[in-house]
Scaffold this motif. Structure first.
Motif, PDB file in Angstrom:
ATOM      1  N   HIS A 141       0.821  -1.208   0.000  1.00 52.87           N
ATOM      2  CA  HIS A 141       0.000   0.000   0.000  1.00 52.87           C
ATOM      3  C   HIS A 141       0.854   1.257   0.000  1.00 52.87           C
ATOM      4  CE1 HIS A 141       0.834  -0.116   4.327  1.00 52.87           C
ATOM      5  NE2 HIS A 141       0.413  -1.364   4.295  1.00 52.87           N
ATOM      6  N   GLU A 144      -0.506   4.654  -4.142  1.00 49.38           N
ATOM      7  CA  GLU A 144      -1.965   4.758  -4.080  1.00 49.38           C
ATOM      8  C   GLU A 144      -2.670   3.679  -4.916  1.00 49.38           C
ATOM      9  OE1 GLU A 144      -5.663   5.894  -2.938  1.00 49.38           O
ATOM     10  OE2 GLU A 144      -3.779   6.639  -2.115  1.00 49.38           O
ATOM     11  N   SER A 145      -2.211   3.428  -6.119  1.00 51.92           N
ATOM     12  CA  SER A 145      -2.884   2.431  -6.967  1.00 51.92           C
ATOM     13  C   SER A 145      -2.773   1.033  -6.356  1.00 51.92           C
ATOM     14  CB  SER A 145      -2.315   2.452  -8.379  1.00 51.92           C
ATOM     15  OG  SER A 145      -0.928   2.173  -8.362  1.00 51.92           O
ATOM     16  N   ASP A 146      -1.638   0.721  -5.738  1.00 50.12           N
ATOM     17  CA  ASP A 146      -1.473  -0.567  -5.055  1.00 50.12           C
ATOM     18  C   ASP A 146      -2.343  -0.631  -3.809  1.00 50.12           C
ATOM     19  OD1 ASP A 146       0.410  -1.243  -6.980  1.00 50.12           O
ATOM     20  OD2 ASP A 146       2.131  -0.768  -5.695  1.00 50.12           O
ATOM     21  N   VAL A 148      -5.222   0.757  -3.310  1.00 48.59           N
ATOM     22  CA  VAL A 148      -6.615   0.518  -3.696  1.00 48.59           C
ATOM     23  C   VAL A 148      -6.846  -0.972  -3.927  1.00 48.59           C
ATOM     24  CG1 VAL A 148      -8.332   0.925  -5.524  1.00 48.59           C
ATOM     25  CG2 VAL A 148      -6.972   2.830  -4.627  1.00 48.59           C
TER      26      VAL A 148
END
Length: 168
Positions: A141, A144-146, A148
């Protein structure tokens, strides 16, 4: 599916049951549809143990709620010395598989967090078990994309745990 081994420090045996922890971990693994064989170890520990591990293996002098030590994915070392969190080799007896790794939870920190957000200790521990397992499976995490993607997995795990009557 990976086997789950649970250890609960003696002082916490009245708060968290090993069989329940096993079911929680297995539910998180089923959500991921993980086919990897081996072992996942879940440990319910005290603040001192988790803080010591956080200092030794991440270089962070703070209490944290959950640590994941993957045998497959290396972590980040944040300390000021020049070592890498992924350089520690675990030596196993001949014929033993390394499995996915170990999830270690500070029960006192989980209690504080549960009280802070207003839900039960078991709901908090279940969320931490799932979070730790998803780290073992390679989710993170930091970006940000990971985050989510990982949060979606955690929500799916909590929904499955509710459906199975493990949490409220």
């Amino acid at each position: 599916m990976a086997r789950v081994q649970v250890q609960v420090f003696d002082e916490f045996l009245v708060s968290v049951e090993a069989g329940w922890l096993t079911s929680v971990a297995e539910t998180a693994l089923c959500v991921e549809e993980c086919e990897q064989e081996g072992l996942i170890s879940v440990v319910i520990a005290d603040d001192e143990t988790v803080s010591g591990l956080n200092i030794d293996h991440r270089g962070l002098e703070t209490t944290t709620d959950v640590l994941s030590f993957s045998n497959v994915h290396s972590g980040t070392y944040y300390g000021t010395d020049s070592r890498d969190a992924g350089v520690f080799d675990f030596v196993l007896p001949p014929g033993h598989q390394s499995g996915l790794g170990e999830v270690i939870i500070s029960l006192p920190q989980a209690e504080r967090q549960a009280e802070e957000v207003g839900h039960s200790l078991l709901n908090e521990v279940a969320a931490l078990v799932a979070h730790g397992i998803f780290h073992l499976l390679g989710y993170d995490h930091e970006v940000e994309s990971d985050a989510v993607v990982m949060q979606t997995k955690e929500i799916d795990a909590r929904d499955a745990m509710r459906k199975n009557g493990l949490i409220d």
